[in-house]
Design an enzyme around this catalytic site. Sequence first.
Site, PDB file in Angstrom:
ATOM      1  N   MET A 237      -0.022  -5.219  -0.946  1.00 35.90           N
ATOM      2  CA  MET A 237       0.261  -4.865   0.438  1.00 35.90           C
ATOM      3  C   MET A 237       1.606  -4.151   0.546  1.00 35.90           C
ATOM      4  SD  MET A 237      -0.774  -8.217   2.628  1.00 35.90           S
ATOM      5  CE  MET A 237      -2.458  -8.801   2.723  1.00 35.90           C
TER       6      MET A 237
ATOM      7  N   SER B 275       1.518  -6.399  -6.360  1.00 36.80           N
ATOM      8  CA  SER B 275       1.687  -7.474  -5.385  1.00 36.80           C
ATOM      9  C   SER B 275       0.381  -8.237  -5.285  1.00 36.80           C
ATOM     10  CB  SER B 275       2.137  -6.901  -4.033  1.00 36.80           C
ATOM     11  OG  SER B 275       2.431  -7.947  -3.128  1.00 36.80           O
ATOM     12  N   THR B 276      -0.236  -8.301  -4.113  1.00 36.71           N
ATOM     13  CA  THR B 276      -1.468  -9.072  -3.923  1.00 36.71           C
ATOM     14  C   THR B 276      -2.564  -8.601  -4.876  1.00 36.71           C
ATOM     15  OG1 THR B 276      -0.880  -9.242  -1.591  1.00 36.71           O
ATOM     16  CG2 THR B 276      -3.130  -9.855  -2.210  1.00 36.71           C
TER      17      THR B 276
ATOM     18  N   ASP C  82       6.029  -0.946  -1.300  1.00 39.86           N
ATOM     19  CA  ASP C  82       6.976  -1.063  -2.408  1.00 39.86           C
ATOM     20  C   ASP C  82       6.471  -0.309  -3.628  1.00 39.86           C
ATOM     21  OD1 ASP C  82       9.278  -1.965  -3.742  1.00 39.86           O
ATOM     22  OD2 ASP C  82       8.168  -3.628  -4.641  1.00 39.86           O
TER      23      ASP C  82
ATOM     24  N   HIS D 144       5.401  -9.019  -7.208  1.00 39.84           N
ATOM     25  CA  HIS D 144       5.822  -9.870  -6.096  1.00 39.84           C
ATOM     26  C   HIS D 144       5.203 -11.254  -6.269  1.00 39.84           C
ATOM     27  CE1 HIS D 144       5.944  -5.943  -3.502  1.00 39.84           C
ATOM     28  NE2 HIS D 144       6.821  -5.921  -4.497  1.00 39.84           N
TER      29      HIS D 144
END
Length: 354
Positions: free
Chosen positions: A280, A165-166, A283, A192
């Site tokens: 973050m 993600s991030t 997941d 993501h």
Amino acid sequence: MSTKKIRVLVVDDSPTMANTLTALLTEEPRIEVVGRAADGNRAVQLARLLRPDVITMDLLLPGLDGPAAIGHIMSQAPARILVVSAVAEQRGVDLGFQAMSAGALELIGKPNVTNAEELRKWGRELAHSVCLMAEVPVISRRPRVSQPQPLPTGARVDVFGLVASTGGPPALAEVLSKLPKDLPVPVLIAQHITVGFTQGMVRWLSQVCELNVTMARDGERLEPGRVYFPLDGHDLLVDSAGLARLQRSHGGPCPNGDVLLNSLATAYGRRCGGGVLTGMGEDGARGLLSIRIAGGVTFAQDEASSVVYGMPRAAVELKATDGGVPLSSVAELILQSCQRPTFRPTRGPDGGPR
């Protein structure tokens, strides 16, 4: 409870867009817009002068473009940077991934809406992202050089899944650039990302690695040496026959890492591997646990090399894997886990093969 506001610098060469961003952001009581810049050079100056908590950054700027300005800011006055870019412009999308390599944390598409309510909804999502970013430590991280964690005895996987993600796109670029084009397994990825940026990410990664990076097609057979991403708004998974499947995402992180890793555990059992990279939330943790229970290879990126140690921490705390792996060691771990045994004939008493 802290009442300190999140100080935001808005960077956009369009006065109309800068006004819109300012109005939307300041509807959130926790946010204060402390400055605005219309070109890259001014953005660097104001970042040094104002020391904002978060910067929203356009990319197609006069003077220094977005990636160049971000590079200067991260070396002179590090800040959390969210790129707000027009998805309709391919150059802007491509610059977005250069911006992430320079230190930006997230990509957000500029609003393409037709009424005030949709615009306010987009603004609330932007403000929410700014508030989340404000919690990310601004730290210059240098991945440690370390040996990858030991693999289970006899480990050999036929497919590998990665969730991020991030901070994920630059992390994926580092990992994939170290893998050879004759990698004997396919790699499936759930990163993501805002709708509209996936194709640009595939183009960008194709330029930095030797592997064949592609968008998955529903029902296709997975091939070694290929890296698969889902279409925008879809989750990527594998069915019992080992075929790629795409399904519409239904809320939550998109694409969903748990969906991907769970499907690998079900389809491949001990012959699959999975990893959770920077990001973050949680997941990927449960899906990674499914792979571990099935006997497959699992890892999570370590805290020191993660931009955000949220998803990897969740995986470790769930005991889906043991400890963390530095980003610099991830490619080697993947290579070790998919090594094929080399045949060595048994020698007889006379030294010849039996």
